[in-house]
Design an enzyme around this catalytic site. Sequence first.
Site, PDB file in Angstrom:
ATOM      1  N   LYS A  42     107.377 -12.933 -13.781  1.00 52.92           N
ATOM      2  CA  LYS A  42     108.253 -11.861 -13.289  1.00 52.92           C
ATOM      3  C   LYS A  42     109.400 -12.364 -12.419  1.00 52.92           C
ATOM      4  O   LYS A  42     110.370 -11.640 -12.185  1.00 52.92           O
ATOM      5  CB  LYS A  42     107.436 -10.822 -12.529  1.00 52.92           C
ATOM      6  CG  LYS A  42     106.496 -10.029 -13.426  1.00 52.92           C
ATOM      7  CD  LYS A  42     107.264  -9.124 -14.382  1.00 52.92           C
ATOM      8  CE  LYS A  42     106.338  -8.350 -15.289  1.00 52.92           C
ATOM      9  NZ  LYS A  42     107.039  -7.445 -16.196  1.00 52.92           N
TER      10      LYS A  42
HETATM   11  C1  LIG Z   1      99.818 -10.800 -15.409  1.00 53.85           C
HETATM   12  C2  LIG Z   1     100.820 -10.216 -16.344  1.00 53.85           C
HETATM   13  N1  LIG Z   1     100.807 -10.612 -17.624  1.00 53.85           N
HETATM   14  C3  LIG Z   1     101.665 -10.100 -18.528  1.00 53.85           C
HETATM   15  C4  LIG Z   1     102.588  -9.127 -18.155  1.00 53.85           C
HETATM   16  C5  LIG Z   1     103.447  -8.486 -19.231  1.00 53.85           C
HETATM   17  O1  LIG Z   1     104.772  -8.784 -19.152  1.00 53.85           O
HETATM   18  P1  LIG Z   1     105.897  -7.760 -19.640  1.00 53.85           P
HETATM   19  O2  LIG Z   1     106.019  -6.694 -18.593  1.00 53.85           O
HETATM   20  O3  LIG Z   1     107.103  -8.620 -19.748  1.00 53.85           O
HETATM   21  O4  LIG Z   1     105.495  -7.163 -20.955  1.00 53.85           O
HETATM   22  C6  LIG Z   1     102.636  -8.706 -16.833  1.00 53.85           C
HETATM   23  C7  LIG Z   1     103.573  -7.654 -16.421  1.00 53.85           C
HETATM   24  O5  LIG Z   1     103.475  -7.070 -15.370  1.00 53.85           O
HETATM   25  C8  LIG Z   1     101.735  -9.263 -15.897  1.00 53.85           C
HETATM   26  O6  LIG Z   1     101.733  -8.882 -14.598  1.00 53.85           O
END
Ligand SMILES: Cc1ncc(COP(=O)(O)O)c(C=O)c1O
Length: 326
Positions: A42
């Site tokens: 993020k």
């Molecule tokens: C631990 C974790 N994995 C995967 C994701 C998924 O990412 P995206 O929001 O880009 O789909 C997030 C999103 O908050 C996350 O916190």
Amino acid sequence: MEHSLLSAIGNTPLVRLDNLPLGDSASLWAKLEFLNPGGSVKDRIVRYIVADAQRRGLLQPGGTIVENTSGNTGAAIAMVAAQQGYRAILTMPDKVSAEKQAVLRAMGAEVVVCPTKARPGDPDHYVQRARDIHAGLHGSFMINQYDNPLNAEAHYLTTGPEIWEQTGGHIDLFVASGSTGGTICGVGRYLKEKDPSIKIVLLDPVGSIYYTYFYTDAVDESEIAPYAVEGVGEDHLAGCMDFSLIDEVVRFTDEDAFGAARLLARSQGLMCGGSSGANVWGAMVLSGRHPGASIVTVLPDMGIKYLSKIYCQAARAPRVAEPALG
Ligand SMILES: Cc1ncc(COP(=O)(O)O)c(C=O)c1O
């Protein structure tokens, strides 16, 4: 040359994961997103969205960043705010662990804890609370990660090109679980522009709406159910999730994700979160269906945040079940 902390975001290593039960001569490559300075994938989107807001004058020096978040986006916001002198107000439901709240406060963020039982739209619901704080605080800026197209764009401009270069273009499948869809759609769009034959596969937890939506074009609210894996799947359609870029959706359970996370720790010494486990589980399953494929995934965050949830059970379990291939 720039030496700021934020310049350390991105350009994460891509490593080959050996010793995993993969299908015939398939290879699996993982991008170590937990090595970003804020500890997760993020960081990329927060840096990009904040920089855009600064350029457009939406965020003034000393201004306030508001967002509803329980996890990694909050940590990235707290980090960027501490670095650049902004106030950060993060709303979250009270089910979020005390440790996670403490991490954000340690970086100077203000944490507004809301009752988990509040219904969407209630003034006490953590999403509504963030919107209300933003609306009432003149000059504040909201990241709005679910519906902000800059989320996927950040991945289109960084994660996608990095994967293309690091693999030398030798990639057959990109596999990832998703919540906002920013990662899979940003990377997916870039890779498909480079080579339309690359398959993009979304992994979705049982209890989320995406799987059924992809195959039927309808949200089945009766399928919405709690699950333990954090940060992936959704109970509503995120604006960033562009299904035209997705070729297939595969469903997983908490057991699949946590079992693979433990397997990753024991077989690779890579201790990651549940969504990383889901991604590796999905890649292993798909490798059984695509002999010889070069598969790429991401490991979004690290396992230290989930010790009691994922790994302490592992200490009691004598053996980790391996997923069935194909
Ligand atoms: C631990 C974790 N994995 C995967 C994701 C998924 O990412 P995206 O929001 O880009 O789909 C997030 C999103 O908050 C996350 O916190």
